[in-house]
Design an enzyme around this catalytic site. Structure first.
Site, PDB file in Angstrom:
ATOM      1  N   THR A  40      84.382  59.816  24.180  1.00  0.00           N
ATOM      2  CA  THR A  40      83.867  58.877  23.188  1.00  0.00           C
ATOM      3  C   THR A  40      82.518  59.404  22.699  1.00  0.00           C
ATOM      4  OG1 THR A  40      82.816  57.567  24.939  1.00  0.00           O
ATOM      5  CG2 THR A  40      85.046  56.934  24.264  1.00  0.00           C
ATOM      6  N   THR A 138      75.497  50.150  38.610  1.00  0.00           N
ATOM      7  CA  THR A 138      74.133  50.002  38.106  1.00  0.00           C
ATOM      8  C   THR A 138      73.402  48.847  38.790  1.00  0.00           C
ATOM      9  OG1 THR A 138      72.854  49.412  36.115  1.00  0.00           O
ATOM     10  CG2 THR A 138      75.079  48.567  36.247  1.00  0.00           C
ATOM     11  N   ASP A 139      72.069  48.930  38.798  1.00  0.00           N
ATOM     12  CA  ASP A 139      71.274  47.813  39.325  1.00  0.00           C
ATOM     13  C   ASP A 139      71.266  46.608  38.385  1.00  0.00           C
ATOM     14  OD1 ASP A 139      69.662  48.863  37.306  1.00  0.00           O
ATOM     15  OD2 ASP A 139      67.899  49.139  38.567  1.00  0.00           O
ATOM     16  N   GLU A 140      71.737  46.781  37.160  1.00  0.00           N
ATOM     17  CA  GLU A 140      71.708  45.682  36.198  1.00  0.00           C
ATOM     18  C   GLU A 140      72.636  44.532  36.593  1.00  0.00           C
ATOM     19  OE1 GLU A 140      71.445  46.559  32.051  1.00  0.00           O
ATOM     20  OE2 GLU A 140      70.822  48.631  32.432  1.00  0.00           O
ATOM     21  N   TYR A 164      77.234  44.301  29.121  1.00  0.00           N
ATOM     22  CA  TYR A 164      77.355  45.536  29.905  1.00  0.00           C
ATOM     23  C   TYR A 164      77.261  45.242  31.394  1.00  0.00           C
ATOM     24  CZ  TYR A 164      75.649  49.605  32.445  1.00  0.00           C
ATOM     25  OH  TYR A 164      75.454  50.579  33.400  1.00  0.00           O
ATOM     26  N   LYS A 168      80.156  45.659  34.418  1.00  0.00           N
ATOM     27  CA  LYS A 168      79.984  46.483  35.612  1.00  0.00           C
ATOM     28  C   LYS A 168      80.085  45.633  36.877  1.00  0.00           C
ATOM     29  CE  LYS A 168      79.281  50.279  35.973  1.00  0.00           C
ATOM     30  NZ  LYS A 168      80.240  51.420  36.108  1.00  0.00           N
ATOM     31  N   LYS A 203      69.171  56.302  24.200  1.00  0.00           N
ATOM     32  CA  LYS A 203      68.478  55.692  25.329  1.00  0.00           C
ATOM     33  C   LYS A 203      66.972  55.915  25.190  1.00  0.00           C
ATOM     34  CE  LYS A 203      72.165  54.187  27.491  1.00  0.00           C
ATOM     35  NZ  LYS A 203      72.522  54.471  28.871  1.00  0.00           N
TER      36      LYS A 203
END
Length: 362
Positions: A40, A138-140, A164, A168, A203
């Site tokens: 992608t 991820t920590d998110e 997002y 996750k 980013k």
């Protein structure tokens, strides 16, 4: 043909973290990699150009949700592990279009787990003993911290705040369920914000490096005081190798860089490095390029990782501090302008325009 005993299957291995993992894996271990990527917008074969003639690297263009393709690769190469990076990972994109995040991160991970489960059932008892499914997250998923809150640990309750992060979190739960329900030998890692070579320039860090170099505005969300723990990508890769090698089955390991910084501190550090490494009389001080723009919806205030578990159990800790890692990163982007131009496609420019056009300077 790969060495079936030692090969691994990497998903998303042409992306930022995935390609760094493939490159460092082949450098450190030497065992073959089957690299599955759907290419992608953020997947880039140029990240792997140095491996074009390396017989240890087999690239396959395909989707993790293609059960026939993935199952065929597993049966043909019989890898000792699946390392699952493939994901949509940009919060801003998830706000604009969450559909792709649910499709890839939730349904894609589910499909991959189903295929891995079927393959695992076909393995001999000896092969099952050594097989691993490592899920990179991820920590998110943990939500947002206040300024004095303790850092995220593996026991922190999930509280995702963006599409997002929610996608996750869902994939993390699926991986856990496949261990407890089906006995699939899984490992999960939750990392802090990565930076380093080959990161797609939407980013924060690569965007600020490239805009600073070219004298373009540096858009900083809100007051710029959102805090992130920054992890150099090669440190992340070494942590994943440690978890894959020595991690306890069914466990989660938080991976952090022990480098909390506000966004504005990150940006000013980049400005000062560009002034040092690429001074410009025309541009002058890059700090003058900074502009504060409208914040994004649901912007988490602070992330911080408690990485004591991985240090105590596996002996891992980051080799790079932020000061050394960010200098290496800036130097890499300045030395790889051809790579930058190749990834700055029309689609990239349209995204930057979509995301920032209405965020006027405050």
């Amino acid at each position: 043909m790969t060495n079936k005993k030692d090969s691994i299957l990497v998903t998303g291995g042409a992306g930022f973290i995935g390609s760094n993992f493939v490159l460092t894996w082949l450098k450190e271990s030497g065992s073959p990699v089957i690299n599955l990527d759907s290419l992608t917008y953020a997947g880039n074969r140029n990240n792997l150009k140095s491996l074009d003639r390396d017989p240890r690297h087999i690239f396959v263009h395909g989707d993790i949700a293609d059960n026939a393709l993935v199952g065929g690769l597993l049966r043909e190469h019989r890898p000792k592990a699946i390392v699952h990076f493939a994901a949509e990972s940009h919060v801003d994109r998830s706000i604009v279009g969450p559909d792709a995040f649910i499709q890839t991160n939730v349904f894609g991970t589910f499909s991959l787990l189903q295929t891995a489960r079927a393959f695992y059932a076909e393995l001999s008892e000896e092969e099952q003993e050594t097989f691993r499914f490592l899920h990179v997250s991820t920590d998110e998923v943990y939500g947002s911290l206040g300024p004095d809150d303790p850092a995220f640990s593996e026991a922190t309750a999930y509280a995702p705040n963006s599409p997002y992060a929610a996608s996750k979190a869902a994939s993390d739960h699926l991986v856990r369920a496949y261990f407890h329900t089906y006995g699939l030998p899984v490992l999960t890692t939750n990392c802090s914000n990565n930076y380093g070579p080959y990161q797609f320039p939407e980013k924060l860090i690569p965007l600020m490096i490239l805009n600073s170099f070219e004298g373009k505005p540096l858009p900083v969300y809100g007051d710029g005081k959102n805090v992130r723990d920054w992890l150099f990508v090669e440190d992340h890769c070494s942590a994943i190798r440690a978890v894959l090698d020595r991690g306890r089955l069914g466990e989660t390991y938080n991976i952090g860089g022990s480098s909390e910084r506000t966004n504005i501190d990150v940006v000013t550090t980049i400005c000062d490095l560009l002034d040092e490494l690429a001074p410009s009389k025309t541009i002058g001080s890059r700090r003058n390029l900074i502009s504060y723009v409208k914040d994004r919806p649901g912007h988490d205030r602070r992330y911080a990782i408690d990485a004591r578990k991985i240090k105590q159990e596996l002996g891992w800790e980051p080799a790079e501090r932020f000061e050394s890692g960010i200098r290496k990163t800036v130097e890499w982007y300045l030395a790889h302008q051809e790579w930058v131009e190749n990834v700055r496609s029309g689609a990239y420019h349209r995204w930057i325009e979509t995301n920032y056009a209405e965020r006027v300077a405050q």
